[in-house]
Design a protein around this motif. Structure first.
Motif, PDB file in Angstrom:
ATOM      1  N   ASP A 119      -4.851  -1.934  -5.339  1.00  0.00           N
ATOM      2  CA  ASP A 119      -4.829  -2.353  -6.736  1.00  0.00           C
ATOM      3  C   ASP A 119      -3.395  -2.703  -7.120  1.00  0.00           C
ATOM      4  N   TYR A 120      -3.229  -3.816  -7.798  1.00  0.00           N
ATOM      5  CA  TYR A 120      -1.926  -4.340  -8.206  1.00  0.00           C
ATOM      6  C   TYR A 120      -1.117  -3.321  -8.999  1.00  0.00           C
ATOM      7  N   ARG A 121      -1.815  -2.360  -9.630  1.00  0.00           N
ATOM      8  CA  ARG A 121      -1.161  -1.381 -10.510  1.00  0.00           C
ATOM      9  C   ARG A 121      -0.785  -0.086  -9.803  1.00  0.00           C
ATOM     10  N   VAL A 122      -1.154   0.079  -8.534  1.00  0.00           N
ATOM     11  CA  VAL A 122      -0.853   1.316  -7.808  1.00  0.00           C
ATOM     12  C   VAL A 122       0.655   1.448  -7.598  1.00  0.00           C
ATOM     13  N   LEU A 123       1.171   2.626  -7.891  1.00  0.00           N
ATOM     14  CA  LEU A 123       2.593   2.880  -7.667  1.00  0.00           C
ATOM     15  C   LEU A 123       2.845   3.030  -6.173  1.00  0.00           C
ATOM     16  N   HIS A 124       3.900   2.388  -5.695  1.00  0.00           N
ATOM     17  CA  HIS A 124       4.225   2.399  -4.265  1.00  0.00           C
ATOM     18  C   HIS A 124       5.708   2.107  -4.071  1.00  0.00           C
ATOM     19  N   ALA A 125       6.171   2.343  -2.845  1.00  0.00           N
ATOM     20  CA  ALA A 125       7.578   2.090  -2.522  1.00  0.00           C
ATOM     21  C   ALA A 125       7.712   1.906  -1.022  1.00  0.00           C
ATOM     22  N   GLY A 126       8.551   0.979  -0.624  1.00  0.00           N
ATOM     23  CA  GLY A 126       8.847   0.801   0.790  1.00  0.00           C
ATOM     24  C   GLY A 126       9.711   1.943   1.294  1.00  0.00           C
ATOM     25  N   ASN A 127       9.364   2.468   2.472  1.00  0.00           N
ATOM     26  CA  ASN A 127      10.149   3.534   3.100  1.00  0.00           C
ATOM     27  C   ASN A 127      11.446   2.972   3.682  1.00  0.00           C
ATOM     28  N   PRO A 128      12.426   3.845   3.947  1.00  0.00           N
ATOM     29  CA  PRO A 128      13.629   3.391   4.657  1.00  0.00           C
ATOM     30  C   PRO A 128      13.208   2.775   5.995  1.00  0.00           C
ATOM     31  N   CYS A 129      13.970   1.797   6.447  1.00  0.00           N
ATOM     32  CA  CYS A 129      13.573   1.056   7.645  1.00  0.00           C
ATOM     33  C   CYS A 129      14.720   0.997   8.650  1.00  0.00           C
TER      34      CYS A 129
END
Length: 139
Positions: A119-129
Protein backbone atom coordinates in the motif's frame (compact mmCIF):
# COMPACT_ATOMS: atom_id res chain seq x y z
CA UNK A 1 11.62 -4.69 -24.07
CA UNK A 2 12.55 -5.65 -20.51
CA UNK A 3 10.79 -2.57 -19.11
CA UNK A 4 7.62 -3.43 -21.08
CA UNK A 5 7.75 -6.99 -19.72
CA UNK A 6 8.05 -5.68 -16.15
CA UNK A 7 5.19 -3.24 -16.73
CA UNK A 8 2.97 -6.03 -18.09
CA UNK A 9 3.77 -8.25 -15.08
CA UNK A 10 2.95 -5.43 -12.67
CA UNK A 11 -0.38 -4.70 -14.37
CA UNK A 12 -1.28 -8.40 -14.36
CA UNK A 13 -0.42 -8.75 -10.66
CA UNK A 14 -2.31 -5.56 -9.79
CA UNK A 15 -5.56 -7.23 -10.79
CA UNK A 16 -5.23 -9.30 -7.59
CA UNK A 17 -4.89 -6.25 -5.29
CA UNK A 18 -7.85 -4.59 -3.55
CA UNK A 19 -9.01 -1.54 -5.47
CA UNK A 20 -10.88 1.62 -4.56
CA UNK A 21 -13.63 2.10 -7.14
CA UNK A 22 -13.98 0.41 -10.49
CA UNK A 23 -11.19 2.04 -12.47
CA UNK A 24 -8.93 -0.58 -14.05
CA UNK A 25 -5.34 -0.70 -12.78
CA UNK A 26 -2.83 1.52 -14.51
CA UNK A 27 0.73 2.59 -13.93
CA UNK A 28 0.99 6.20 -12.78
CA UNK A 29 4.76 6.36 -12.21
CA UNK A 30 7.75 4.13 -12.85
CA UNK A 31 11.43 4.45 -12.16
CA UNK A 32 14.39 2.95 -10.36
CA UNK A 33 16.14 3.41 -7.06
CA UNK A 34 19.77 2.36 -6.78
CA UNK A 35 21.45 1.93 -3.41
CA UNK A 36 25.22 2.06 -3.56
CA UNK A 37 27.79 0.60 -1.14
CA UNK A 38 27.92 2.72 2.00
CA UNK A 39 24.36 4.05 1.63
CA UNK A 40 22.86 4.86 5.02
CA UNK A 41 19.35 3.96 6.13
CA UNK A 42 16.50 6.06 4.79
CA UNK A 43 14.13 7.86 7.10
CA UNK A 44 10.85 6.10 7.80
CA UNK A 45 8.32 7.40 5.28
CA UNK A 46 5.20 6.65 3.26
CA UNK A 47 5.14 7.13 -0.49
CA UNK A 48 1.97 9.20 -0.24
CA UNK A 49 -0.49 10.87 2.12
CA UNK A 50 -3.22 9.02 4.06
CA UNK A 51 -5.71 9.98 1.33
CA UNK A 52 -3.85 7.81 -1.24
CA UNK A 53 -6.35 4.96 -0.92
CA UNK A 54 -6.13 2.42 -3.74
CA UNK A 55 -2.55 3.21 -4.75
CA UNK A 56 0.20 0.62 -4.48
CA UNK A 57 3.95 0.71 -4.88
CA UNK A 58 5.44 -2.35 -6.56
CA UNK A 59 9.15 -3.07 -6.16
CA UNK A 60 11.00 -5.32 -8.59
CA UNK A 61 14.49 -5.93 -7.18
CA UNK A 62 17.10 -6.50 -9.87
CA UNK A 63 19.31 -8.45 -7.42
CA UNK A 64 18.33 -10.94 -4.72
CA UNK A 65 17.45 -9.23 -1.44
CA UNK A 66 17.91 -11.43 1.65
CA UNK A 67 15.41 -11.36 4.50
CA UNK A 68 16.45 -8.86 7.19
CA UNK A 69 19.26 -7.77 4.87
CA UNK A 70 19.89 -4.56 2.94
CA UNK A 71 16.42 -4.28 1.41
CA UNK A 72 13.47 -2.20 2.53
CA UNK A 73 11.98 -2.53 6.03
CA UNK A 74 8.20 -2.12 6.35
CA UNK A 75 5.94 -1.29 9.28
CA UNK A 76 3.03 -3.69 8.66
CA UNK A 77 -0.41 -2.15 9.10
CA UNK A 78 0.93 1.37 9.51
CA UNK A 79 -1.23 2.66 6.64
CA UNK A 80 -4.41 1.63 8.49
CA UNK A 81 -3.46 2.61 12.04
CA UNK A 82 -3.93 6.21 13.17
CA UNK A 83 -1.91 5.46 16.31
CA UNK A 84 1.03 4.17 14.26
CA UNK A 85 0.88 7.20 11.97
CA UNK A 86 0.81 9.54 14.98
CA UNK A 87 3.74 7.69 16.56
CA UNK A 88 5.77 7.98 13.36
CA UNK A 89 4.93 11.69 13.10
CA UNK A 90 6.05 12.15 16.71
CA UNK A 91 9.45 10.76 15.75
CA UNK A 92 9.47 13.16 12.77
CA UNK A 93 10.25 10.34 10.35
CA UNK A 94 13.24 9.23 12.41
CA UNK A 95 15.68 6.76 10.95
CA UNK A 96 14.21 3.37 11.63
CA UNK A 97 17.18 2.13 13.65
CA UNK A 98 16.43 4.94 16.14
CA UNK A 99 12.82 3.86 16.69
CA UNK A 100 11.81 1.76 19.69
CA UNK A 101 11.74 -2.03 19.16
CA UNK A 102 7.94 -2.27 19.32
CA UNK A 103 7.74 -0.61 15.91
CA UNK A 104 7.84 -4.15 14.46
CA UNK A 105 9.61 -3.44 11.20
CA UNK A 106 9.85 -6.32 8.74
CA UNK A 107 12.45 -6.60 5.97
CA UNK A 108 11.28 -9.40 3.65
CA UNK A 109 13.55 -11.40 1.41
CA UNK A 110 12.73 -10.93 -2.27
CA UNK A 111 14.18 -12.86 -5.19
CA UNK A 112 15.56 -10.93 -8.15
CA UNK A 113 12.77 -10.19 -10.61
CA UNK A 114 9.96 -10.91 -8.13
CA UNK A 115 7.23 -8.40 -7.38
CA UNK A 116 6.75 -6.89 -3.93
CA UNK A 117 3.54 -4.84 -3.73
CA UNK A 118 2.57 -2.67 -0.78
CA UNK A 119 0.00 0.00 0.00
CA UNK A 120 1.32 3.43 -1.02
CA UNK A 121 0.68 4.66 2.55
CA UNK A 122 2.69 1.97 4.39
CA UNK A 123 5.59 3.39 6.37
CA UNK A 124 8.93 1.97 5.21
CA UNK A 125 12.63 2.74 4.94
CA UNK A 126 15.58 1.43 2.99
CA UNK A 127 18.15 -0.39 5.13
CA UNK A 128 21.85 0.54 5.09
CA UNK A 129 23.49 -0.97 2.03
CA UNK A 130 26.95 -2.42 1.47
CA UNK A 131 26.50 -3.29 -2.21
CA UNK A 132 25.00 -2.11 -5.48
CA UNK A 133 21.23 -2.77 -5.11
CA UNK A 134 19.02 -1.60 -8.00
CA UNK A 135 15.22 -1.78 -7.67
CA UNK A 136 12.67 -0.91 -10.35
CA UNK A 137 9.43 0.51 -8.98
CA UNK A 138 5.94 1.14 -10.25
CA UNK A 139 2.98 3.04 -8.75
Amino acid sequence: AVWNTLEAAVLDASLKLPRAGTRPPQIEYAGAVVSEPGATAQKLHADGPPSSVGLYTVFVPLVDVPQDGDGTAFWPGSHASPSKLRAAAAFNAARFEDLPPDFELVAPGVARGSLLAFDYRVLHAGNPCARHRPVAYFV
